[in-house]
Design an enzyme around this catalytic site. Sequence first.
Site, PDB file in Angstrom:
ATOM      1  N   LYS A   1       0.800  -1.227   0.000  1.00 10.39           N
ATOM      2  CA  LYS A   1       0.000   0.000   0.000  1.00 10.39           C
ATOM      3  C   LYS A   1       0.833   1.278   0.000  1.00 10.39           C
ATOM      4  CE  LYS A   1      -3.923  -1.814  -0.313  1.00 10.39           C
ATOM      5  NZ  LYS A   1      -4.955  -1.266  -1.143  1.00 10.39           N
TER       6      LYS A   1
ATOM      7  N   SER B   1      -2.742 -12.839   3.701  1.00  6.86           N
ATOM      8  CA  SER B   1      -3.099 -12.767   2.277  1.00  6.86           C
ATOM      9  C   SER B   1      -1.965 -13.317   1.404  1.00  6.86           C
ATOM     10  CB  SER B   1      -3.475 -11.333   1.868  1.00  6.86           C
ATOM     11  OG  SER B   1      -2.375 -10.471   1.959  1.00  6.86           O
TER      12      SER B   1
HETATM   13  C1  PLP Z   1      -2.903  -7.554   3.644  1.00 12.77           C
HETATM   14  C2  PLP Z   1      -3.413  -7.168   2.301  1.00 12.77           C
HETATM   15  N1  PLP Z   1      -3.361  -8.053   1.307  1.00 12.77           N
HETATM   16  C3  PLP Z   1      -3.815  -7.752   0.066  1.00 12.77           C
HETATM   17  C4  PLP Z   1      -4.372  -6.530  -0.212  1.00 12.77           C
HETATM   18  C5  PLP Z   1      -4.891  -6.291  -1.609  1.00 12.77           C
HETATM   19  O1  PLP Z   1      -4.343  -5.209  -2.263  1.00 12.77           O
HETATM   20  P1  PLP Z   1      -5.196  -4.340  -3.301  1.00 12.77           P
HETATM   21  O2  PLP Z   1      -5.913  -3.288  -2.510  1.00 12.77           O
HETATM   22  O3  PLP Z   1      -4.195  -3.765  -4.225  1.00 12.77           O
HETATM   23  O4  PLP Z   1      -6.191  -5.229  -3.957  1.00 12.77           O
HETATM   24  C6  PLP Z   1      -4.465  -5.593   0.797  1.00 12.77           C
HETATM   25  C7  PLP Z   1      -5.108  -4.309   0.569  1.00 12.77           C
HETATM   26  O5  PLP Z   1      -5.524  -3.606   1.461  1.00 12.77           O
HETATM   27  C8  PLP Z   1      -3.978  -5.908   2.081  1.00 12.77           C
HETATM   28  O6  PLP Z   1      -4.047  -5.027   3.100  1.00 12.77           O
END
Ligand code: PLP
Length: 318
Positions: free
Chosen positions: A47, A277
């Site tokens: 981010k 994630s």
């Molecule tokens: C821990 C985590 N994984 C994956 C994502 C996914 O990213 P994106 O917002 O680019 O889809 C985020 C987004 O907030 C996140 O905080």
Amino acid sequence: MGKIYRDFTELVGSTPLVELARIREKHDLQSRILAKIEYLNPAGSVKDRTAWGIIREAEKNGKLKPGDLLFDLTSGNTGIGFAAVAAARGYRTKFYLRNTISEDKINILRQFGSEIELIENEELFQPDAIHRIIDRIRAENPDAFYTGQRSNDANPRVHFETTGPEIWRDTDGNIDILVGTVGTGGTVSGAGRFLKAQNPEIKVVVAEPTPESVPSPDNPDAPTIEGVHKVTEVEESTLPETYNKDVVDEVVAVTTEQARRTALAVAREEGFLVGTSSGAAVAVAIELSRRAENRGKTIAVVFPDSGERYLSLFDALD
Ligand SMILES: Cc1ncc(COP(=O)(O)O)c(C=O)c1O
């Protein structure tokens, strides 16, 4: 030759791509899995790219002046990215977070001096909640800059301009599949679109939570893959505008338990202590690599953040 960076923003992006060779060997996988280590961004997640992309564009368009207040609804990492970039550029920040977010993330935001408002988790179950909450917080902050991570084009654009090209360059174009998760969809939509523009044969696969891994009125405390949303069998209107589903070839569901276990395997077998994630993305990459059609292919996964952001939520699984 020496190299001194001018400020925080120069450190955003250019993260390394690493082969997960031990996991491949352990599972006897037929594909290579490469991981893009986004927690090496200066405030610790993918981010930082989004935050800098949105702030840089707002500055260019004359929408920000020194000392301005920035606000957004976030699951934490975006807030942390914005808080850090804002500090480096001389702005203040305020974030709205659901009250189930990990304490670790809230504490980090407090260290940056961000204002924090918690939103009851139950409020988010109501139909069209996300739009009503966004309308409400915009009305509450009429003079502040709404960064709008879910609707601002600068979010997927920064991944089109940086994340995608970095993966293409670091693999010398030898990549067949990109696996990621969707919060705003910025990462997969932007990087995926760039990669497909170089080679239309490249597939983009999203790891999404299974229905039991998403909190609901019947199961409000379901352990979640934090930061990540379900993108299939959901109301179209709840999907972020920054998510471009035309770029996505397949969506594979993963439980929070699978994602957690795989994240721990990545820590224990490869040395990267990643967030849930990242575990979800690797679990899907392993599944893909077992398919006959993916023999000998190269799969790149995105590791959005570090497991240190979730220590208060989970005890280590055995
Ligand atoms: C821990 C985590 N994984 C994956 C994502 C996914 O990213 P994106 O917002 O680019 O889809 C985020 C987004 O907030 C996140 O905080």
